[in-house]
Write a protein that holds these residues in place. Structure first.
Motif, PDB file in Angstrom:
ATOM      1  N   MET A   1       0.826  -1.211   0.000  1.00  0.00           N
ATOM      2  CA  MET A   1       0.000   0.000   0.000  1.00  0.00           C
ATOM      3  C   MET A   1       0.863   1.266   0.000  1.00  0.00           C
ATOM      4  O   MET A   1       0.408   2.328   0.408  1.00  0.00           O
ATOM      5  N   GLN A   2       2.082   1.169  -0.506  1.00  0.00           N
ATOM      6  CA  GLN A   2       2.983   2.322  -0.502  1.00  0.00           C
ATOM      7  C   GLN A   2       2.411   3.488  -1.289  1.00  0.00           C
ATOM      8  O   GLN A   2       2.502   4.640  -0.855  1.00  0.00           O
ATOM      9  N   GLN A   3       1.827   3.217  -2.449  1.00  0.00           N
ATOM     10  CA  GLN A   3       1.266   4.301  -3.264  1.00  0.00           C
ATOM     11  C   GLN A   3       0.099   4.965  -2.542  1.00  0.00           C
ATOM     12  O   GLN A   3      -0.057   6.187  -2.598  1.00  0.00           O
ATOM     13  N   VAL A   4      -0.704   4.176  -1.851  1.00  0.00           N
ATOM     14  CA  VAL A   4      -1.820   4.745  -1.090  1.00  0.00           C
ATOM     15  C   VAL A   4      -1.267   5.664  -0.003  1.00  0.00           C
ATOM     16  O   VAL A   4      -1.758   6.782   0.192  1.00  0.00           O
ATOM     17  N   PHE A   5      -0.214   5.212   0.695  1.00  0.00           N
ATOM     18  CA  PHE A   5       0.387   6.050   1.736  1.00  0.00           C
ATOM     19  C   PHE A   5       0.965   7.325   1.136  1.00  0.00           C
ATOM     20  O   PHE A   5       0.792   8.414   1.699  1.00  0.00           O
TER      21      PHE A   5
ATOM     22  N   GLN B   1      -2.057  14.400   0.073  1.00  0.00           N
ATOM     23  CA  GLN B   1      -3.363  15.033   0.312  1.00  0.00           C
ATOM     24  C   GLN B   1      -3.429  15.685   1.692  1.00  0.00           C
ATOM     25  O   GLN B   1      -4.010  16.761   1.845  1.00  0.00           O
ATOM     26  N   ALA B   2      -2.836  15.036   2.697  1.00  0.00           N
ATOM     27  CA  ALA B   2      -2.844  15.600   4.053  1.00  0.00           C
ATOM     28  C   ALA B   2      -2.091  16.927   4.077  1.00  0.00           C
ATOM     29  O   ALA B   2      -2.563  17.901   4.672  1.00  0.00           O
ATOM     30  N   LYS B   3      -0.935  16.967   3.430  1.00  0.00           N
ATOM     31  CA  LYS B   3      -0.159  18.209   3.386  1.00  0.00           C
ATOM     32  C   LYS B   3      -0.946  19.292   2.647  1.00  0.00           C
ATOM     33  O   LYS B   3      -0.990  20.447   3.082  1.00  0.00           O
ATOM     34  N   PHE B   4      -1.584  18.920   1.554  1.00  0.00           N
ATOM     35  CA  PHE B   4      -2.398  19.880   0.798  1.00  0.00           C
ATOM     36  C   PHE B   4      -3.522  20.435   1.670  1.00  0.00           C
ATOM     37  O   PHE B   4      -3.768  21.646   1.692  1.00  0.00           O
ATOM     38  N   ALA B   5      -4.205  19.562   2.409  1.00  0.00           N
ATOM     39  CA  ALA B   5      -5.315  19.999   3.273  1.00  0.00           C
ATOM     40  C   ALA B   5      -4.818  20.939   4.368  1.00  0.00           C
ATOM     41  O   ALA B   5      -5.449  21.974   4.640  1.00  0.00           O
ATOM     42  N   VAL B   6      -3.700  20.602   4.981  1.00  0.00           N
ATOM     43  CA  VAL B   6      -3.152  21.447   6.053  1.00  0.00           C
ATOM     44  C   VAL B   6      -2.775  22.822   5.513  1.00  0.00           C
ATOM     45  O   VAL B   6      -3.110  23.852   6.110  1.00  0.00           O
ATOM     46  N   LYS B   7      -2.089  22.853   4.379  1.00  0.00           N
ATOM     47  CA  LYS B   7      -1.676  24.136   3.797  1.00  0.00           C
ATOM     48  C   LYS B   7      -2.895  24.963   3.370  1.00  0.00           C
ATOM     49  O   LYS B   7      -2.934  26.177   3.571  1.00  0.00           O
TER      50      LYS B   7
ATOM     51  N   PHE C   1      -9.818  16.843   1.922  1.00  0.00           N
ATOM     52  CA  PHE C   1     -10.161  16.175   3.175  1.00  0.00           C
ATOM     53  C   PHE C   1     -10.857  14.843   2.890  1.00  0.00           C
ATOM     54  O   PHE C   1     -10.512  13.815   3.468  1.00  0.00           O
ATOM     55  N   GLU C   2     -11.824  14.871   1.980  1.00  0.00           N
ATOM     56  CA  GLU C   2     -12.551  13.647   1.616  1.00  0.00           C
ATOM     57  C   GLU C   2     -11.611  12.595   1.014  1.00  0.00           C
ATOM     58  O   GLU C   2     -11.686  11.417   1.359  1.00  0.00           O
ATOM     59  N   LYS C   3     -10.738  13.027   0.089  1.00  0.00           N
ATOM     60  CA  LYS C   3      -9.784  12.099  -0.522  1.00  0.00           C
ATOM     61  C   LYS C   3      -8.895  11.471   0.534  1.00  0.00           C
ATOM     62  O   LYS C   3      -8.643  10.255   0.511  1.00  0.00           O
ATOM     63  N   THR C   4      -8.413  12.299   1.466  1.00  0.00           N
ATOM     64  CA  THR C   4      -7.491  11.788   2.480  1.00  0.00           C
ATOM     65  C   THR C   4      -8.174  10.778   3.384  1.00  0.00           C
ATOM     66  O   THR C   4      -7.597   9.728   3.686  1.00  0.00           O
TER      67      THR C   4
ATOM     68  N   LEU D   1      -3.420  14.709  13.002  1.00  0.00           N
ATOM     69  CA  LEU D   1      -2.778  13.605  12.284  1.00  0.00           C
ATOM     70  C   LEU D   1      -2.316  14.083  10.908  1.00  0.00           C
ATOM     71  O   LEU D   1      -1.218  13.733  10.464  1.00  0.00           O
ATOM     72  N   PHE D   2      -3.127  14.883  10.233  1.00  0.00           N
ATOM     73  CA  PHE D   2      -2.731  15.453   8.934  1.00  0.00           C
ATOM     74  C   PHE D   2      -1.442  16.261   9.076  1.00  0.00           C
ATOM     75  O   PHE D   2      -0.577  16.209   8.207  1.00  0.00           O
TER      76      PHE D   2
END
Length: 135
Positions: free
Chosen positions: A33-37, A43-49, A75-78, A115-116
């Motif tokens: 699941m490396q690609q998923v991670f 996505q998490a970094k994008f949401a935080v920024k 957020f939904e994607k993450t 967590l994000f």
């Protein structure tokens, strides 16, 4: 994994909010699941920024509505990616993770955003050319 988390915290110049959970998610990623991670940390970094910019410009700021929509989509994607990442984890661990971060109560939303932030640190680590423990 513990030494990676310590190195990551030094690199980020702060303690992670959820170091055990970051380690656990990395363990989940080792099972193909490396690609998923990788998608999760992006996505998490994008949401935080995006959320940081929204806070800075305020709800009346130029482009706030567009940013808000982008934040919602990211957020939904993450959260969907996180569910995919932990899908094959042992039931007890998975249930605990989902109840702590993915129930979308006010409390779990706050926990998830923290967590994000931690996942953003992992993305920064990767951006700096450092290998993740599954590479």
């Amino acid at each position: 994994m513990e030494s990676f988390i310590q190195d990551l915290q030094r690199h980020a110049n702060r303690k992670l909010n959820f170091p055990k959970e970051i380690g656990w998610l990395l363990e989940c990623a080792r099972n193909g699941m490396q690609q998923v991670f990788d998608d999760v940390i992006f996505q998490a970094k994008f949401a935080v920024k995006t959320q940081d910019i929204m806070k800075r410009i305020g709800p009346t700021g130029d482009g706030f509505d567009k940013l808000s929509a982008e934040f919602g989509a990211s957020f939904e994607k993450t959260t969907t990616l996180l569910k995919t990442l932990v899908k094959e984890a042992p039931e007890e661990s998975k249930t605990q993770f989902v109840s702590q971060f993915l129930t979308l109560s006010d409390e779990s939303f706050g926990q998830l955003m923290k967590l994000f932030e931690d996942l953003s640190c992992v993305k920064n680590w990767q951006i700096d050319g450092k290998p993740l423990p599954y590479e």
